[in-house]
Design a protein around this motif. Sequence first.
Motif, short mmCIF file in Angstrom:
data_model
loop_
_atom_site.label_atom_id
_atom_site.label_comp_id
_atom_site.label_asym_id
_atom_site.label_seq_id
_atom_site.Cartn_x
_atom_site.Cartn_y
_atom_site.Cartn_z
N THR A 181 -9.60 8.52 -11.58
CA THR A 181 -8.42 7.66 -11.70
C THR A 181 -7.33 8.13 -10.75
O THR A 181 -7.13 9.33 -10.54
CB THR A 181 -7.87 7.67 -13.14
OG1 THR A 181 -7.52 8.99 -13.52
CG2 THR A 181 -8.90 7.12 -14.12
N ASN A 182 -6.63 7.16 -10.17
CA ASN A 182 -5.45 7.41 -9.34
C ASN A 182 -4.28 6.70 -10.01
O ASN A 182 -4.31 5.49 -10.20
CB ASN A 182 -5.65 6.88 -7.92
CG ASN A 182 -6.73 7.64 -7.17
OD1 ASN A 182 -7.91 7.41 -7.40
ND2 ASN A 182 -6.33 8.52 -6.30
N ILE A 183 -3.26 7.46 -10.35
CA ILE A 183 -2.09 6.93 -11.04
C ILE A 183 -0.92 6.95 -10.08
O ILE A 183 -0.68 7.94 -9.39
CB ILE A 183 -1.76 7.73 -12.31
CG1 ILE A 183 -2.97 7.74 -13.26
CG2 ILE A 183 -0.55 7.15 -13.02
CD1 ILE A 183 -3.89 8.91 -13.09
N LEU A 189 -2.53 1.94 -11.98
CA LEU A 189 -3.65 2.87 -12.13
C LEU A 189 -4.89 2.24 -11.49
O LEU A 189 -5.17 1.06 -11.71
CB LEU A 189 -3.91 3.18 -13.61
CG LEU A 189 -4.99 4.22 -13.93
CD1 LEU A 189 -4.64 4.98 -15.20
CD2 LEU A 189 -6.38 3.58 -14.08
N MET A 190 -5.58 3.05 -10.67
CA MET A 190 -6.84 2.62 -10.06
C MET A 190 -7.95 3.52 -10.60
O MET A 190 -7.85 4.75 -10.51
CB MET A 190 -6.77 2.75 -8.54
CG MET A 190 -5.60 2.03 -7.88
SD MET A 190 -5.96 0.28 -7.68
CE MET A 190 -4.48 -0.29 -6.84
N LEU A 243 -11.10 2.10 -2.68
CA LEU A 243 -9.70 1.97 -3.03
C LEU A 243 -9.02 0.85 -2.23
O LEU A 243 -8.13 0.17 -2.75
CB LEU A 243 -8.96 3.29 -2.81
CG LEU A 243 -9.04 4.30 -3.95
CD1 LEU A 243 -8.30 5.59 -3.58
CD2 LEU A 243 -8.46 3.73 -5.25
N THR A 244 -9.42 0.66 -0.98
CA THR A 244 -8.83 -0.42 -0.19
C THR A 244 -9.12 -1.77 -0.83
O THR A 244 -8.25 -2.65 -0.88
CB THR A 244 -9.36 -0.39 1.25
OG1 THR A 244 -9.00 0.85 1.87
CG2 THR A 244 -8.76 -1.53 2.07
N ALA A 245 -10.32 -1.95 -1.37
CA ALA A 245 -10.68 -3.20 -2.05
C ALA A 245 -9.83 -3.38 -3.31
O ALA A 245 -9.40 -4.49 -3.62
CB ALA A 245 -12.16 -3.20 -2.39
N LEU A 246 -9.58 -2.28 -4.03
CA LEU A 246 -8.74 -2.36 -5.23
C LEU A 246 -7.30 -2.69 -4.86
O LEU A 246 -6.63 -3.48 -5.53
CB LEU A 246 -8.80 -1.05 -6.00
CG LEU A 246 -10.03 -0.87 -6.90
CD1 LEU A 246 -10.11 0.56 -7.42
CD2 LEU A 246 -10.01 -1.84 -8.06
#
Length: 689
Positions: free
Chosen positions: A190-192, A225-226, A294-297
Motif C-alpha cells: 500500500t502507498n498512502i 491510498l493505492m 502505479l501509473t495505471a492507478l
Amino acid sequence: MSPKKNILCCLFYFGLTISSTVIGQQKLASEVSAVLQNDTLYLQNKLVAFTYLWNHGNLILKEAKDNRTLQKLDFTNHKMPDMYLPGEEQESTNATIKITDQRRFPNEHLHKEVAIHFTLGTLEIKHIIKIYPEASALSHTYFCKGKAKNKQWVVDQEAGLGMIEKNEEAEISSSERIAMIPFDGPHWKTNIVSFKEATDYNDNLVFEKEILPYRKKVSMQGNVLMATQQQKDIGFFLIKEAPIDYSQQHYPGYDFQIDQAGITIHGIGISPQDIHEEWVQGYGYAMGLATSDLTALHYAALQYQKQLRKHIPERDGMILSNTWGDRSKDSRMNAAFILKEIEQAAAIGITHVQLDDGWQTGLSRNSASKAGQKWDDWSAADWQPHPERFPEGFKPILAAANKKNVEICLWFNPSKANSYALWERDADILISYYKKYRIKVFKIDGMSFADKQSEINLRKLFTKVMIETQGNVTFNMDVTAGHRVGYHYFNEFGNVFLENRYTDWANYYPHRTLRNLWQLARYVPAERLQIEFLNNTRNPHKYREDDVLAPEKIPLSYTSAITLVAQPLAWMELSNLAKTEELKDQFTRYKKVSEKLHSSVVLPIGQEPSGFSWTGFAACQSHEPTYVLLYREHTQNDSVTLHIPKLKKSAIPNCILGDTISILQDNNDPSRIKINSPKQFSYGLFLME
C-alpha cells in the motif's frame, strides 16, 4: 429578432436539449447498470463491476472486477459491513433502494445514482453510490438523520502491542468506519498519500508513505491510498472525499487502518450532536480498480475525479490575472487602474481579469487603507462596488472588458459569523452579480471549517449559486490559510487557488511552484489547480546575486510555461510588465490546444523539479500520451533520456510551443525518448502524432 422567430428558436433549442438528454440517458442505460437481485447488489459499468451482499442495506463487499482485464478480487468469506458506528444498533432494518439517473448540476456528467436507506435503531442512514460511465470507480457518501444512541462515535484508542504468539484476529476498530475492503490473499503493498494546504506556511504539499501490511493495524493519515498485488497484476485506489486531516470534523486522528486482513476507512465527519431531522452529509470515499502498475492507478484515480466536475472550456478554462501578486494590496484599486489592466490583458492574451480584495465598499483588514477592518462579518452593503474607487459602478470596466473579450472576476469573503448563518444572503449577492453583470468567476477567501455547521452552510451557499446560475459559475477555492477544502472535497464547485508567492518576500521560485504542481498532479487533476507566475523583473535585490534560480534570471516565457497544464495565473499587475510580445505569442498558440490539454489526464514525467532537473508532464487520452510538455531547468546536461509510459512507437513529435528542445525516440523502446536542448530554462510542448 421577431417574437415569432424567438419562439421558434426557443422551441428548436428546447428540442435539442430534450434530444440530448434522451440520448444521454440511453447511453447511460446501455453502459451502466445497478440491480438488486435477491440478497445481492450488482453495480457496474463498462470498466468495472462491484458485487455486494445486501445485508439489509448495510452493504458487505463480495467482489470487485476489472472488466477490461477480467481480473477480480474475491471476498467470498468477508462478513463485515462497510458502516460501523460504535454504540449504535448493529442490525440494519427498514432498507430501501432507489436507482435514478442524475446530474449534479444541469451541465454536468450524467450518472447513475443508487440511494440506499436503512436504520440502525432510531438512527437513519442514507448511502449514496454514484456510477459514472467513464470512471473505473464508484463513489460512496453517507448521510445521517434521526437520533443517535451513543454520544460519541470517535474513540481514540490504540490497542497495545500483544505477544506475537497471540494469534487471535485483530479486534474491530473502536472508532466509526465508513468502508471495509479486505485483501484477496497475501503480498499486498500500500502507498498512502497525505497532503498539506495552508500554503502560506507550507511549501511541501504531498507526502507519500509505503506500508507492507502485517498483523497489527497501522493507522495512517491521508486522502489517497493505492494498493497493489503483483502476482495477480491488480490494484485498487481509495480516495477519501474529505478535507485534509486537520481540517476534518470530528477527526479520529487517522483516515485508514491497514493490516494483513485489509483496509478500513475512518472519519465520517459527523458526531451524534450534529444529527437532527434533516439529512447531514458526511465524508465519503471512492474505490476504483486498475492493474498493479502505479501509473495505471494514478490514471484511473485522475480519470474518476474528472467526472466530478465536467471541464467546460468556456466556464472553466482561463488565463487569469490577479493584481495582488505585486503587493500593492488594494492601494491602486480603482476604475482607471482596472481599465489599464484590461487593456494589457487583451494585448497579452489573458482571458480573465480578477478584482481581488478592495473592489468592495467594506474594506477588509488586509486593505492598504487604515479604514479596512472587515473579515469575519460583512453586511450586504459591504458588497457593493466601492463608491470612490468605482464612482460609476462596474459599468465602464465591464464595457471595456466586453469590447476586449476579457471576463471580469471578483474576490469574495463569505460572512463566517455564527457558522456562516448568512449563507443564503451571501449566495444571493453572488447570484445578483452573475445575473446583473454576467460575472461567472469568484475567488472565495477566508473560508473556515470551524465546525460542522460551517461546512454544511458553505455547501448550501455554493450549491444554491450553482443551481441558480444553471451551473455556469466557477469558484476559485483559496487554500492558502486556515482549515479549508483541501484537494478532494467540494470538487464540484470549481478549482483550487493554490498559493500566494511574492518576490517581495523572496519566497517565489519558479521551480518550487513547478514542483508543487508536479507532485500534486499525480493525485489531483492538473486543470483544477491555479498555478501562478509573477513579474520576474520585480525585487531582484531580494535575492542573492549568486542565486542562479532567482526569478529575474529566468525568462518570463519559461516561468509562465510552468503553468500550462494547469490554469495559468498571472499573479501581478499586468500594466507593470515591460515586455509582453513573448507572452502574447505563447498564449495565442496555447489557446489552440488548451482544451485538449485540459480534457486529457495529465501525469508527471521525468525528474522531480528541483531547479536542476529535466522534468515535465504527459497529457494522455485513453492511457496514451498525446501531448508532452518538457522543461530543462538549470542542469548542466544538454540532453537526457526519459521514460514516458505507453508512448506510441510511430509517434512523431510536433512542437507546438517552445523552440530549443528536440526529441528523439528510441527505436528499440518507444517509451524511452532522448531530449536535447542547448539552453537552460527552456521548454517544449509537443503533439505526439
